[in-house]
Design a protein around this motif. Structure first.
Motif, PDB file in Angstrom:
ATOM      1  N   VAL A 220      -5.686  15.958  12.788  1.00  0.00           N
ATOM      2  CA  VAL A 220      -6.057  14.551  11.702  1.00  0.00           C
ATOM      3  C   VAL A 220      -6.319  15.361  10.456  1.00  0.00           C
ATOM      4  CG1 VAL A 220      -7.103  12.796  11.120  1.00  0.00           C
ATOM      5  CG2 VAL A 220      -6.631  13.105  13.513  1.00  0.00           C
ATOM      6  N   GLN A 221      -5.589  14.779   9.274  1.00  0.00           N
ATOM      7  CA  GLN A 221      -5.960  15.037   7.788  1.00  0.00           C
ATOM      8  C   GLN A 221      -6.423  13.820   7.260  1.00  0.00           C
ATOM      9  OE1 GLN A 221      -4.258  17.867   5.117  1.00  0.00           O
ATOM     10  NE2 GLN A 221      -3.082  16.236   4.636  1.00  0.00           N
ATOM     11  N   VAL A 222      -7.524  13.616   7.017  1.00  0.00           N
ATOM     12  CA  VAL A 222      -8.037  12.740   6.209  1.00  0.00           C
ATOM     13  C   VAL A 222      -7.620  12.982   4.771  1.00  0.00           C
ATOM     14  CG1 VAL A 222     -10.004  11.135   5.460  1.00  0.00           C
ATOM     15  CG2 VAL A 222      -9.849  12.301   7.625  1.00  0.00           C
ATOM     16  N   HIS A 223      -6.583  12.307   4.122  1.00  0.00           N
ATOM     17  CA  HIS A 223      -6.202  12.749   2.720  1.00  0.00           C
ATOM     18  C   HIS A 223      -6.817  12.211   1.776  1.00  0.00           C
ATOM     19  CE1 HIS A 223      -3.218  14.567   0.300  1.00  0.00           C
ATOM     20  NE2 HIS A 223      -2.833  13.268  -0.098  1.00  0.00           N
ATOM     21  N   GLU A 224      -7.390  11.033   1.807  1.00  0.00           N
ATOM     22  CA  GLU A 224      -8.146  10.391   0.943  1.00  0.00           C
ATOM     23  C   GLU A 224      -9.062   9.417   1.203  1.00  0.00           C
ATOM     24  OE1 GLU A 224      -9.388   9.122  -2.756  1.00  0.00           O
ATOM     25  OE2 GLU A 224      -8.122  10.480  -2.686  1.00  0.00           O
TER      26      GLU A 224
END
Length: 234
Positions: A220-224
């Motif tokens: 999971v990449q929490v981008h913003e």
């Protein structure tokens, strides 16, 4: 956060405010944190406060508007800690400047040197060290706020890492008004009233967001993340 215990993090602007709160939180979760700041004596005092925590903190002097000092700091990390797993680009300055008024070009260049160019050099140094030491699951976090150039850089870096099949994640955390000394440091005319007239966040709220970003599963990449105080007017 368990998987980050014992791993190496570099936090810029770690002498006060948001950077201090983030560095303390990471040490409490067991990370080895290198705090970079111009006021290295202040970072040393923070490190002393954390000696009984799970992790450890080192203090290094580095002005992120100075390329030589940035590279010297990352050289120290390479030689003494061998690698890096997390970079938090927190250092930033504010200037009291309106484009409709006479421009202080020197101050404007300093703003860009710290908030954009310094951030980019720190990111490049961290990624090179990760690559050279086989770290392909690291994390770069930008404390962004209103730095639109950093928003563009964040997305550009994400795409660059994807093109290289890297699993290194990049995230942007954008706070609203946070109660720190940034207005006083900038000699901003609003310093004496801004926190009396507006709702605000505490620096620990932003540290909690960084912990959330890092604590997301590896896929999971929490981008913003944008965080604002309830009722924000600014």
């Amino acid at each position: 956060m368990e998987r980050w215990a014992g791993k190496i993090a570099v936090v810029t602007g770690a002498s006060a405010g948001i950077g201090e709160a983030i560095a303390k939180a990471l040490v409490r979760y067991g990370m080895v944190v290198v705090g970079l700041a111009r006021r290295v004596d202040r970072v040393q005092e923070i490190a002393k406060q954390l000696t009984k925590e799970k992790g450890k903190m080192y203090a290094l002097k580095a002005d992120v508007s100075n390329e030589g000092e940035i590279k010297a700091a990352f050289k120290w990390v390479r030689e003494n800690l061998k690698t890096i797993h997390v970079l938090v680009n927190n250092a930033g300055i504010l200037i009291d400047q309106y484009v409709s008024e006479p421009i202080d070009a020197k101050a404007l260049r300093k703003l860009y040197d710290v908030n954009v160019i310094g951030l980019s050099i720190c990111t490049s140094e961290a990624l090179q060290l990760m690559r050279d030491t086989g770290v392909d699951d690291g994390h770069i976090i930008h404390i962004n706020s209103s730095k639109h150039a950093v928003t563009v850089l964040t997305e550009g870096l994400r795409r660059e890492l994807v093109s290289k099949n890297s699993k290194i994640r990049v995230s942007s955390v954008s706070p609203g008004l946070v109660k720190t000394d940034i207005f006083e440091a900038a000699h901003d005319g609003r310093a004496s009233t801004v926190f009396q007239e507006n709702p605000y966040l505490n620096q620990e709220d932003i540290a909690d967001a960084v912990i959330y970003v890092l604590g997301a599963p590896p896929h999971v990449q929490v981008h913003e993340i944008t965080i604002k105080p309830v009722g924000e007017k600014m």
